[in-house]
Design an enzyme around this catalytic site. Structure first.
Site, PDB file in Angstrom:
ATOM      1  N   ASN A 129      -4.217  -2.509  10.521  1.00 20.28           N
ATOM      2  CA  ASN A 129      -2.742  -2.116  10.877  1.00 20.28           C
ATOM      3  C   ASN A 129      -2.266  -0.886  10.774  1.00 20.28           C
ATOM      4  O   ASN A 129      -2.307  -0.572   9.530  1.00 20.28           O
ATOM      5  CB  ASN A 129      -1.964  -3.009   9.973  1.00 20.28           C
ATOM      6  CG  ASN A 129      -0.505  -2.893  10.029  1.00 20.28           C
ATOM      7  OD1 ASN A 129       0.071  -2.225  11.137  1.00 20.28           O
ATOM      8  ND2 ASN A 129       0.327  -3.379   8.922  1.00 20.28           N
TER       9      ASN A 129
ATOM     10  N   LYS B  87       0.541   0.601  10.968  1.00 19.60           N
ATOM     11  CA  LYS B  87       1.922   0.866  10.717  1.00 19.60           C
ATOM     12  C   LYS B  87       2.358   1.863  11.755  1.00 19.60           C
ATOM     13  O   LYS B  87       2.162   2.089  12.771  1.00 19.60           O
ATOM     14  CB  LYS B  87       1.935   1.199   9.141  1.00 19.60           C
ATOM     15  CG  LYS B  87       0.978  -0.044   8.516  1.00 19.60           C
ATOM     16  CD  LYS B  87       1.296  -0.141   6.853  1.00 19.60           C
ATOM     17  CE  LYS B  87       0.672  -1.189   6.186  1.00 19.60           C
ATOM     18  NZ  LYS B  87       0.936  -0.783   4.930  1.00 19.60           N
TER      19      LYS B  87
ATOM     20  N   HIS C 202       5.009  -9.102   8.354  1.00 18.81           N
ATOM     21  CA  HIS C 202       4.563  -8.265   7.221  1.00 18.81           C
ATOM     22  C   HIS C 202       5.458  -7.963   6.276  1.00 18.81           C
ATOM     23  O   HIS C 202       6.614  -8.055   6.488  1.00 18.81           O
ATOM     24  CB  HIS C 202       4.230  -6.780   7.981  1.00 18.81           C
ATOM     25  CG  HIS C 202       3.304  -6.263   7.071  1.00 18.81           C
ATOM     26  ND1 HIS C 202       3.941  -5.143   6.260  1.00 18.81           N
ATOM     27  CD2 HIS C 202       1.912  -5.750   7.159  1.00 18.81           C
ATOM     28  CE1 HIS C 202       2.876  -4.741   5.419  1.00 18.81           C
ATOM     29  NE2 HIS C 202       1.573  -4.998   5.868  1.00 18.81           N
TER      30      HIS C 202
ATOM     31  N   GLU D  80       6.493  -5.308   4.761  1.00 23.08           N
ATOM     32  CA  GLU D  80       7.461  -4.101   5.185  1.00 23.08           C
ATOM     33  C   GLU D  80       8.459  -4.832   6.127  1.00 23.08           C
ATOM     34  O   GLU D  80       9.531  -4.120   6.007  1.00 23.08           O
ATOM     35  CB  GLU D  80       6.635  -3.131   5.801  1.00 23.08           C
ATOM     36  CG  GLU D  80       5.661  -2.404   4.602  1.00 23.08           C
ATOM     37  CD  GLU D  80       4.381  -1.713   5.064  1.00 23.08           C
ATOM     38  OE1 GLU D  80       4.200  -1.594   6.252  1.00 23.08           O
ATOM     39  OE2 GLU D  80       3.551  -1.508   4.281  1.00 23.08           O
TER      40      GLU D  80
ATOM     41  N   GLU E 111      -1.244 -10.872   1.594  1.00 21.41           N
ATOM     42  CA  GLU E 111      -1.051  -9.362   0.983  1.00 21.41           C
ATOM     43  C   GLU E 111      -0.178  -9.258  -0.025  1.00 21.41           C
ATOM     44  O   GLU E 111       0.915  -9.263   0.329  1.00 21.41           O
ATOM     45  CB  GLU E 111      -0.342  -8.624   2.519  1.00 21.41           C
ATOM     46  CG  GLU E 111      -1.442  -8.469   3.598  1.00 21.41           C
ATOM     47  CD  GLU E 111      -1.145  -7.342   4.249  1.00 21.41           C
ATOM     48  OE1 GLU E 111      -2.194  -6.565   4.796  1.00 21.41           O
ATOM     49  OE2 GLU E 111      -0.055  -7.034   4.822  1.00 21.41           O
TER      50      GLU E 111
ATOM     51  N   GLY F 288      -0.925  -0.232  -0.228  1.00 22.50           N
ATOM     52  CA  GLY F 288      -0.682   1.509  -0.260  1.00 22.50           C
ATOM     53  C   GLY F 288      -0.648   1.925  -1.605  1.00 22.50           C
ATOM     54  O   GLY F 288      -0.238   3.091  -1.726  1.00 22.50           O
TER      55      GLY F 288
ATOM     56  N   SER G 264      -4.662  -2.171  -0.115  1.00 26.85           N
ATOM     57  CA  SER G 264      -5.781  -1.376  -0.550  1.00 26.85           C
ATOM     58  C   SER G 264      -7.240  -1.713  -0.287  1.00 26.85           C
ATOM     59  O   SER G 264      -8.197  -1.352  -1.432  1.00 26.85           O
ATOM     60  CB  SER G 264      -5.406  -0.897  -2.156  1.00 26.85           C
ATOM     61  OG  SER G 264      -4.228  -0.464  -2.238  1.00 26.85           O
TER      62      SER G 264
HETATM   63  P1  13P Z   1      -3.231  -0.606   2.515  1.00 17.60           P
HETATM   64  O1  13P Z   1      -4.422  -1.243   3.145  1.00 17.60           O
HETATM   65  O2  13P Z   1      -2.770   0.725   3.024  1.00 17.60           O
HETATM   66  O3  13P Z   1      -2.722  -1.119   1.466  1.00 17.60           O
HETATM   67  O4  13P Z   1      -2.171  -1.598   3.671  1.00 17.60           O
HETATM   68  C1  13P Z   1      -2.396  -2.867   3.374  1.00 17.60           C
HETATM   69  C2  13P Z   1      -1.584  -3.698   4.567  1.00 17.60           C
HETATM   70  O5  13P Z   1      -0.195  -3.721   4.313  1.00 17.60           O
HETATM   71  C3  13P Z   1      -2.216  -4.066   5.979  1.00 17.60           C
HETATM   72  O6  13P Z   1      -1.142  -4.753   6.635  1.00 17.60           O
END
Ligand code: 13P
Length: 252
Positions: free
Chosen positions: A9, A11, A96, A98, A168, A174, A214
């Protein structure tokens, strides 16, 4: 046997020109590596055509990170699932954290999108997961149950082969903090049991559950070794071919 499914992903990273160059490098690296997992990348909307130019007939699926909850009309700034399908995109990430955290999406609003995507025969990666506060106050199972029950409301059993769940934990995204493989596996098992109670044992057994938060080259093997972890949804480490390739080839 569930086939491993590793997804990237991106983003809000990688403009069209960067995305195209990355896709070319990734395709070359994947071909040379003999990677043997189901693979996907999800670029930002505007970069999808450039990535598709490179990956259209390749084993790497190109997905969207979101979509509208309507097919067309006066919804300024939204992207219809029909536009994605017109490009050749048949997979979409929905819900997601976010999107929940910054854009007010809820299990109910995401459910509308999931039902629409399924109506069009798309594959959905539905993201669920708890915040640190929710985990620390012992609400993990309650949160996952709400997200699964309401997010998958009215999803028919025969459409469940189009659903992938991405677990997640928000606190691991992140942050460099990964859930331990044991904690992640426990959450995945809970998700599988919940799907069993909502649908059937057979559907639960076939369900692909990705872990996200992560994931890196140095922890993917331990995560993927767990019984209930069937794949990964990778953010930061999917943005460089040198970081992503070892994840795609974790089983080589
Ligand atoms: P990270 O791998 O940067 O922690 O992000 C995970 C994520 O949100 C994938 O959708």
């Amino acid at each position: 046997m569930r086939k491993a499914y590793i997804a990237g992903n991106w983003k809000m990273n990688m403009c069209p020109s960067e995305a195209k160059a990355y896709a070319q490098d990734l395709l070359k690296a994947v071909k040379e590596s003999g990677a043997d997992v189901k693979m996907m990348v999800a670029p930002p909307f505007v970069s999808i055509p450039a990535v598709l130019d490179v990956l259209k007939d390749s084993p790497i699926i190109v997905a969207a990170q979101n979509m509208a909850d309507h097919d067309s009309g006066a919804y300024t700034g939204e992207v219809s699932p029909l536009f994605l399908l017109d490009l050749g995109v048949k997979t979409v990430i929905l819900g997601h954290s976010e999107r929940r955290q910054y854009y007010g999406e809820t299990s109910a609003s995401i459910n509308k999108k999931i039902l629409l995507a399924l109506k069009h025969g798309m594959e959905v990666i539905y993201c669920v997961g708890e915040t640190l506060e929710q985990r620390e106050s012992g609400k993990l199972e309650e949160v996952l149950t709400e997200q699964l029950q309401n997010g998958l409301k009215d999803v028919k059993a025969e459409d469940m082969d189009k659903i992938v769940i991405a677990y997640e934990p928000v606190w691991a995204i992140g942050t460099g903090k990964t859930a331990t493989p044991e904690d992640a596996d426990d959450a995945h098992l809970f998700i599988r049991k919940t799907i069993e109670s909502l649908y059937s044992k057979d559907i639960a057994e076939k369900l692909i559950i990705q872990y996200g938060g992560s994931v890196k080259a140095n922890n993917v093997k331990a995560l993927m070794a767990k019984e209930n972890i069937d794949g990964a949804l990778v953010g930061g480490a999917s943005l460089k071919v040198n970081d992503f390739l070892p994840i795609l080839t974790y089983n080589k």
